[in-house]
Motif scaffolding. Structure first.
Motif, PDB file in Angstrom:
ATOM      1  N   ASP A 226       0.888  -1.247  -0.089  1.00  0.00           N
ATOM      2  CA  ASP A 226       0.126  -0.135   0.043  1.00  0.00           C
ATOM      3  C   ASP A 226       0.766   1.226   0.111  1.00  0.00           C
ATOM      4  OD1 ASP A 226      -2.301  -1.491  -0.018  1.00  0.00           O
ATOM      5  OD2 ASP A 226      -2.739  -1.572   2.122  1.00  0.00           O
ATOM      6  N   ALA A 227       1.979   1.389   0.590  1.00  0.00           N
ATOM      7  CA  ALA A 227       2.968   2.287   0.610  1.00  0.00           C
ATOM      8  C   ALA A 227       3.454   2.698  -0.519  1.00  0.00           C
ATOM      9  CB  ALA A 227       4.197   2.129   1.499  1.00  0.00           C
ATOM     10  N   ILE A 228       3.766   1.449  -1.430  1.00  0.00           N
ATOM     11  CA  ILE A 228       4.193   1.697  -2.753  1.00  0.00           C
ATOM     12  C   ILE A 228       3.131   2.264  -3.814  1.00  0.00           C
ATOM     13  CG2 ILE A 228       4.949   0.419  -5.009  1.00  0.00           C
ATOM     14  CD1 ILE A 228       6.264  -1.537  -3.040  1.00  0.00           C
ATOM     15  N   ALA A 229       1.830   1.917  -3.523  1.00  0.00           N
ATOM     16  CA  ALA A 229       0.775   2.510  -4.108  1.00  0.00           C
ATOM     17  C   ALA A 229       0.423   3.900  -4.043  1.00  0.00           C
ATOM     18  CB  ALA A 229      -0.540   1.719  -3.872  1.00  0.00           C
ATOM     19  N   ALA A 230       1.010   4.448  -2.981  1.00  0.00           N
ATOM     20  CA  ALA A 230       0.718   5.805  -2.442  1.00  0.00           C
ATOM     21  C   ALA A 230       1.676   6.896  -3.035  1.00  0.00           C
ATOM     22  CB  ALA A 230       0.664   5.718  -1.058  1.00  0.00           C
ATOM     23  N   VAL A 231       2.784   6.225  -3.461  1.00  0.00           N
ATOM     24  CA  VAL A 231       3.805   7.191  -4.223  1.00  0.00           C
ATOM     25  C   VAL A 231       3.596   8.125  -5.361  1.00  0.00           C
ATOM     26  CG1 VAL A 231       5.726   5.589  -3.358  1.00  0.00           C
ATOM     27  CG2 VAL A 231       4.737   5.503  -5.813  1.00  0.00           C
ATOM     28  N   GLU A 232       4.014   9.145  -5.136  1.00  0.00           N
ATOM     29  CA  GLU A 232       3.723  10.040  -6.432  1.00  0.00           C
ATOM     30  C   GLU A 232       4.211   9.621  -7.970  1.00  0.00           C
ATOM     31  OE1 GLU A 232       4.309  14.905  -7.431  1.00  0.00           O
ATOM     32  OE2 GLU A 232       5.155  14.069  -5.674  1.00  0.00           O
ATOM     33  N   VAL A 233       3.353   9.709  -8.841  1.00  0.00           N
ATOM     34  CA  VAL A 233       3.997   9.012 -10.175  1.00  0.00           C
ATOM     35  C   VAL A 233       3.914  10.087 -11.289  1.00  0.00           C
ATOM     36  CG1 VAL A 233       3.136   6.577  -9.275  1.00  0.00           C
ATOM     37  CG2 VAL A 233       1.709   8.199 -10.668  1.00  0.00           C
ATOM     38  N   ASP A 234       4.476   9.709 -12.361  1.00  0.00           N
ATOM     39  CA  ASP A 234       4.134  10.858 -13.511  1.00  0.00           C
ATOM     40  C   ASP A 234       2.927  10.314 -14.309  1.00  0.00           C
ATOM     41  OD1 ASP A 234       4.866   8.794 -15.312  1.00  0.00           O
ATOM     42  OD2 ASP A 234       6.990   9.324 -15.588  1.00  0.00           O
ATOM     43  N   ARG A 235       2.569  11.167 -15.524  1.00  0.00           N
ATOM     44  CA  ARG A 235       1.667  10.872 -16.112  1.00  0.00           C
ATOM     45  C   ARG A 235       1.709   9.370 -16.700  1.00  0.00           C
ATOM     46  NH1 ARG A 235       2.490  11.038 -21.532  1.00  0.00           N
ATOM     47  NH2 ARG A 235       4.553  11.852 -22.234  1.00  0.00           N
ATOM     48  N   ASN A 236       2.728   8.547 -16.828  1.00  0.00           N
ATOM     49  CA  ASN A 236       2.707   7.387 -17.231  1.00  0.00           C
ATOM     50  C   ASN A 236       2.729   6.333 -16.034  1.00  0.00           C
ATOM     51  OD1 ASN A 236       3.031   7.714 -20.006  1.00  0.00           O
ATOM     52  ND2 ASN A 236       5.347   8.509 -19.758  1.00  0.00           N
ATOM     53  N   VAL A 243      11.386   3.068  -6.678  1.00  0.00           N
ATOM     54  CA  VAL A 243      10.936   2.116  -5.744  1.00  0.00           C
ATOM     55  C   VAL A 243      11.682   0.730  -6.202  1.00  0.00           C
ATOM     56  CG1 VAL A 243       9.138   0.632  -4.577  1.00  0.00           C
ATOM     57  CG2 VAL A 243       8.563   3.084  -5.433  1.00  0.00           C
ATOM     58  N   ILE A 244      12.919   0.593  -5.561  1.00  0.00           N
ATOM     59  CA  ILE A 244      13.864  -0.399  -6.249  1.00  0.00           C
ATOM     60  C   ILE A 244      13.847  -1.812  -5.327  1.00  0.00           C
ATOM     61  CG2 ILE A 244      16.366  -0.930  -6.430  1.00  0.00           C
ATOM     62  CD1 ILE A 244      16.477   2.272  -6.307  1.00  0.00           C
ATOM     63  N   ILE A 245      13.810  -2.843  -5.949  1.00  0.00           N
ATOM     64  CA  ILE A 245      13.844  -4.045  -5.199  1.00  0.00           C
ATOM     65  C   ILE A 245      15.530  -4.366  -4.926  1.00  0.00           C
ATOM     66  CG2 ILE A 245      13.741  -6.590  -5.475  1.00  0.00           C
ATOM     67  CD1 ILE A 245      11.525  -6.132  -7.595  1.00  0.00           C
ATOM     68  N   LEU A 246      15.580  -4.207  -3.578  1.00  0.00           N
ATOM     69  CA  LEU A 246      17.042  -4.392  -3.054  1.00  0.00           C
ATOM     70  C   LEU A 246      17.476  -5.834  -2.831  1.00  0.00           C
ATOM     71  CD1 LEU A 246      16.350  -1.479  -0.097  1.00  0.00           C
ATOM     72  CD2 LEU A 246      17.579  -1.321  -2.431  1.00  0.00           C
ATOM     73  N   SER A 247      16.603  -6.608  -2.349  1.00  0.00           N
ATOM     74  CA  SER A 247      16.957  -7.990  -2.748  1.00  0.00           C
ATOM     75  C   SER A 247      15.920  -9.006  -2.673  1.00  0.00           C
ATOM     76  CB  SER A 247      17.521  -8.256  -1.086  1.00  0.00           C
ATOM     77  OG  SER A 247      16.642  -8.181  -0.261  1.00  0.00           O
ATOM     78  N   ALA A 248      16.073  -9.911  -3.111  1.00  0.00           N
ATOM     79  CA  ALA A 248      14.869 -10.979  -3.306  1.00  0.00           C
ATOM     80  C   ALA A 248      15.561 -12.463  -3.329  1.00  0.00           C
ATOM     81  CB  ALA A 248      14.393 -11.134  -4.735  1.00  0.00           C
TER      82      ALA A 248
END
Length: 251
Positions: A226-236, A243-248
């Motif tokens: 939900d935190a990722i869903a709340a970030v500010e985005v551009d028109r695309n 929002v980077i995947i630091l480890s998997a």
């Protein structure tokens, strides 16, 4: 279609945007697998095929969900069989640390064996977090009230080369409900590679044939989603701050 809380007008608008998103995903950037932000194989733009700048308005590779951005694959063959990698508990889980927190995703290798094995292969190859030396991937498409898409583009929105596409395991008894993970793809149902999307809400229309293959569930970290869903985005729909995947890693 998009939920009881959304009006028919909102649903129609999102469906239209999602279709565009999938169309774009066919180039590589959205929930459809596109070369830019779309939700087919990426949940980014309607100008890509995957979900990285993303593949379409859908989180899969079809015109109804995230399309994957069009990224170069090692071959044009479709993977139809897989040898599953299991964890000590017999239930594979992926711990994905992002710049906004950690997600723990449980994969369903019973209902979606090919898709789960494909995801594990990318995790173990260091594809998502860049330990493969080719750069970490990001969540390149964010659409509040719908999906967040990632797993195919780097921080510079460059699409990474992938393994061969896999067959679509949609219709396996798993549904695109809130907190589930599914594959982004292009208009071709059997085109998913690395891009995936997380359902922010119940997206029942993504189950309609040919559908978007669900292959797991978030068992810890819904608040991070939900935190990722709340970030500010551009028109695309691309996050202004990556929002980077630091480890998997498998657990």
């Amino acid at each position: 279609m998009l939920g009881a809380m959304q009006s028919p007008l909102r649903a129609s608008s999102l469906l239209f945007g999602f279709a565009l998103f999938l169309a774009g995903c066919t180039s590589g950037d959205g929930p459809a697998q596109t070369t830019g932000p779309t939700p087919s194989e990426e949940t980014a733009d309607a100008t890509s095929d995957e979900a990285g700048t993303s593949n379409s308005t859908n989180p899969a590779d079809s015109t109804a969900g995230p399309v994957t951005t069009t990224s170069p694959t090692t071959t044009d063959d479709v993977t139809t069989a897989a040898t599953m990698t299991t964890t000590g508990t017999g239930v594979p889980q992926v711990v994905m640390e992002t710049t906004l927190g950690t997600l723990v995703i449980e994969l369903d290798e019973v209902a979606a064996p090919i898709t789960a094995e494909n995801f594990i292969a990318y995790v173990e190859a260091g594809f998502f977090d860049g330990s493969d030396g080719m750069g970490a991937t990001v969540f390149h498409r964010v659409i509040p009230g719908f999906v967040i898409q990632g797993g195919g583009l780097t921080e510079d929105l460059v699409t990474k080369a992938t393994m061969p596409p896999i067959v679509n395991e949609s219709g396996n008894g798993l549904f695109n409900t809130r907190g589930t993970i599914s594959m982004a793809r292009t208009m071709d149902p059997n085109s998913a590679t690395s891009q995936f999307f997380l359902n922010l809400v119940d997206n029942a229309f993504l189950d309609d044939p040919p559908g978007y293959a669900v292959f797991g569930t978030i068992v810890s970290g819904l608040e991070v989603m939900d935190a990722i869903a709340a970030v500010e985005v551009d028109r695309n729909d691309v996050p202004l701050e990556p929002v980077i995947i630091l480890s998997a890693t498998m657990q």
